[in-house]
Design an enzyme around this catalytic site. Structure first.
Site, PDB file in Angstrom:
ATOM      1  N   GLY A 241       0.835  -1.193   0.000  1.00  0.00           N
ATOM      2  CA  GLY A 241       0.000   0.000   0.000  1.00  0.00           C
ATOM      3  C   GLY A 241       0.871   1.244   0.000  1.00  0.00           C
ATOM      4  O   GLY A 241       1.993   1.221  -0.517  1.00  0.00           O
ATOM      5  N   GLY A 246       2.921   2.359   5.160  1.00  0.00           N
ATOM      6  CA  GLY A 246       4.074   1.467   5.291  1.00  0.00           C
ATOM      7  C   GLY A 246       4.996   1.896   6.422  1.00  0.00           C
ATOM      8  O   GLY A 246       5.512   1.069   7.172  1.00  0.00           O
ATOM      9  N   GLU A 263       5.778  -3.357   0.675  1.00  0.00           N
ATOM     10  CA  GLU A 263       5.789  -3.042  -0.762  1.00  0.00           C
ATOM     11  C   GLU A 263       4.973  -1.778  -0.934  1.00  0.00           C
ATOM     12  O   GLU A 263       3.747  -1.807  -0.849  1.00  0.00           O
ATOM     13  CB  GLU A 263       5.179  -4.191  -1.572  1.00  0.00           C
ATOM     14  N   CYS A 297       1.287   0.039  -8.607  1.00  0.00           N
ATOM     15  CA  CYS A 297       2.458   0.635  -7.949  1.00  0.00           C
ATOM     16  C   CYS A 297       3.617   0.686  -8.929  1.00  0.00           C
ATOM     17  O   CYS A 297       4.553   1.449  -8.748  1.00  0.00           O
ATOM     18  CB  CYS A 297       2.804  -0.083  -6.669  1.00  0.00           C
TER      19      CYS A 297
HETATM   20  C1  UN1 Z   1       1.083  -3.622  -7.644  1.00  0.00           C
HETATM   21  O1  UN1 Z   1       0.674  -2.703  -8.336  1.00  0.00           O
HETATM   22  O2  UN1 Z   1       0.982  -3.573  -6.378  1.00  0.00           O
HETATM   23  O3  UN1 Z   1       4.306  -5.799 -12.201  1.00  0.00           O
HETATM   24  C2  UN1 Z   1       1.644  -4.891  -8.163  1.00  0.00           C
HETATM   25  C3  UN1 Z   1       3.120  -5.498 -12.211  1.00  0.00           C
HETATM   26  C4  UN1 Z   1       2.137  -6.474 -11.608  1.00  0.00           C
HETATM   27  C5  UN1 Z   1       2.069  -6.307 -10.129  1.00  0.00           C
HETATM   28  C6  UN1 Z   1       1.849  -4.911  -9.638  1.00  0.00           C
HETATM   29  N1  UN1 Z   1       2.525  -7.803 -11.959  1.00  0.00           N
HETATM   30  O4  UN1 Z   1       2.707  -4.452 -12.667  1.00  0.00           O
END
Ligand code: UN1
Length: 531
Positions: A241, A246, A263, A297
């Site tokens: 998140g 975090g 993460e 992310c």
């Molecule tokens: C995320 O956005 O938390 O590499 C994970 C990627 C995906 C995972 C993203 N396989 O964009």
């Protein structure tokens, strides 16, 4: 779990319980999770857990965890194999439900379920490894060994953008390693969470080993779960998140001497050098920036372009971004769907003036799509869905807030640089370090980028997103605490090393002290060999 029909033409509402101490617990306080493509569609009703619910969920699994840890690892892994099989069987319906509940385009939803299947495939066989080592002793008649032991009870908190893939990255290895899990699924996707947990139980997982508590983050189940670290009820938290939350998880774990997995956010750079295949690079930039409506992310935040090709990149990017088809996530032909929730939409709306105040130029003015102002290629319900067109800023400098702050939505910046040195400096120029990409045909530029970029993940001639399920996923700086998910690397996060020595000498032997030194060799005279 129960379902109840809706009278508005949408499919049934799923009513989900908490799962505490192996039992389904309904709650008098619930909240509705609504589809972001149709706000009148109540997809799920889920409990708003109290602190007492969460405390109980964390107290109970101790005994279940010890029994689970005694189950041989290949046996634990067999359940993961069965989970993978069930995910395969349910892939289409689960993917459609993911799209309905959090708005991911159906093609991507299928990909995210596949990511969970891949994770099961990988860890099914890992249960037959989980290797320790045999180590030679410095003393005779003595053996040394190392073993991986489970950490204990693990709290798992996950986000709504990957409501099945990312939970699988955490829960699969945690359980494989003999831990028990208390999971707080995202309040944007409680139904996906409940269906995933149900598949675990159907696969044969003892219910007491995976508890599920629903609710919000702040002042809700998420916060309560973090607080359980201070009550010594959790041995670890694994969190995906925001960087802000975090830090809270890290602080709670730190003062209790626990190791969290974090993460967090990203402001991921994608570099286009002058020698790049521009068409390929722009396609990569487009997908990185606007795929999943920018709500990964790993989404691209800054496109860093050599000034020699900036005009070409700018024109092509604007042309292609303006032509993206936006709409209902179940439409197979759309490029991206809605925002996951109103909060993300509002933050994205506010980012427009942040960029303008900073002095950036609004090259493509992304707007919320409302009835009456739908773009030509729009294929959704503008009244009931949370949609927006792409936003692109150019003339962005790395010290602008718009270049520094993560914004979960369809927005990206163009940053002009002169050559590889400036490109690397700009790419490393944020507090984050999650993913990164470079487009070039120059092997030496690739090498330099790989060596000098501070991100945890780097693509060469591919986008910033799309990690595979058996490579280490994670970031540095404000993107995480250096722990990694997926592949063999994640095993470190869910086990503790134990070392054992077995002495068969029949007498007390003291390491370092009872060593017999060999007699020092005579030193030969080499002086006759040289002048
Ligand atoms: C995320 O956005 O938390 O590499 C994970 C990627 C995906 C995972 C993203 N396989 O964009």
């Amino acid at each position: 779990m129960k379902t109840t029909p809706q009278d508005n033409g949408h499919p049934s509402t799923l009513i989900v319980p908490n799962v505490i101490d192996g039992q389904e617990r309904e709650s008098s306080h619930t909240y509705a999770s609504r589809s972001p493509s149709h706000r009148d569609d109540v997809v799920t009703l889920a409990p708003l857990s109290t602190k007492e619910d969460v405390r109980e969920a964390c107290q109970k699994p101790r005994a279940a965890q010890r029994a689970w840890a005694r189950t041989p690892a290949p046996g634990r892994a067999q359940i993961i194999g069965r989970l993978g099989q069930l995910l395969r069987e349910e892939k289409e319906s689960l993917s459609r439900f993911v799209s309905r509940e959090m708005g991911k385009p159906i093609r991507e939803a299928r990909g995210s379920v596949q990511e969970a299947i891949d994770t099961c495939d990988f860890f099914q066989s890992e249960g037959r490894r989980l290797y320790g080592q045999t180590v030679p002793s410095e003393l005779p008649n003595k053996e040394l060994f190392t073993y991986r032991r489970p950490v204990g009870v693990v709290g798992v908190i996950t986000a709504g953008n990957f409501p099945i893939a990312v939970p699988s990255w955490k829960i699969v290895p945690a359980l494989l390693c003999g831990n028990s899990v208390v999971w707080k699924p995202s309040d944007d996707a409680p139904g996906v969470g409940a269906l995933f947990a149900d598949l675990w139980y159907r696969a044969g997982l003892p219910r007491g080993v995976l508890s599920v508590v629903h609710g919000g983050g702040k002042d809700g189940a998420g916060q309560f779960l973090i607080e359980m670290t201070d009550e010594q009820l959790l041995d670890k938290i694994s969190f995906t998140g925001s960087t802000e939350v975090g830090r809270m998880v890290g602080e709670a774990c730190g003062r209790n001497l626990k190791r969290p997995s974090l993460e967090l956010g990203g402001k991921n750079p994608l570099v286009i050098l002058a020698d790049a295949d521009i068409e390929l690079a722009v396609d990569g930039a487009l997908w990185s920036s606007f795929g999943t409506a920018g709500q990964r992310c790993t989404s691209c935040g800054n496109i860093i372009v050599d000034r020699k090709v900036m005009p070409q990149v700018r024109d092509l990017l604007v042309k292609k971004a303006s032509a993206l088809k936006i709409g209902d996530p179940l439409d197979e032909s759309i490029a991206y769907g809605p925002f996951i929730n109103e909060r993300f939409l509002e933050r994205w709306v506010a980012q427009r003036s942040v960029g303008i105040e900073d002095g950036a130029n609004l090259l493509l003015d992304g707007k919320r799509i409302t009835p009456g102002n739908e773009p030509a290629n729009f294929a959704g319900n503008a009244e009931k869905g949370l949609y927006a067109t792409p936003r692109i800023f150019d003339h962005v400098k790395m010290n602008m807030r718009v270049a520094q702050e993560e914004c979960f939505g369809p927005t990206v910046n163009l940053v002009e640089v002169d050559g590889i040195d400036e490109a690397i400096e700009a790419a490393n120029g944020t507090q984050y370090g999650l993913s990164s990409a470079i487009y070039t045909r120059d092997a030496r530029a690739m090498l330099r980028f790989k060596e000098e970029i501070t991100a945890g993940m780097t693509s060469v001639n591919n986008s910033t997103t799309g990690a595979e399920a058996h490579l280490p996923f994670g970031g540095n700086g404000a993107s995480g605490n250096g722990t990694r998910e997926s592949g063999i690397w994640v095993i470190e996060a869910y086990t503790r090393w134990q070392c054992v020595n077995v002495d068969l000498a029949g007498k007390l032997q003291l390491a370092q002290m009872d060593l017999e030194d060999a007699a020092p060799p005579e030193k030969p005279d080499w002086s006759a060999l040289v002048r």
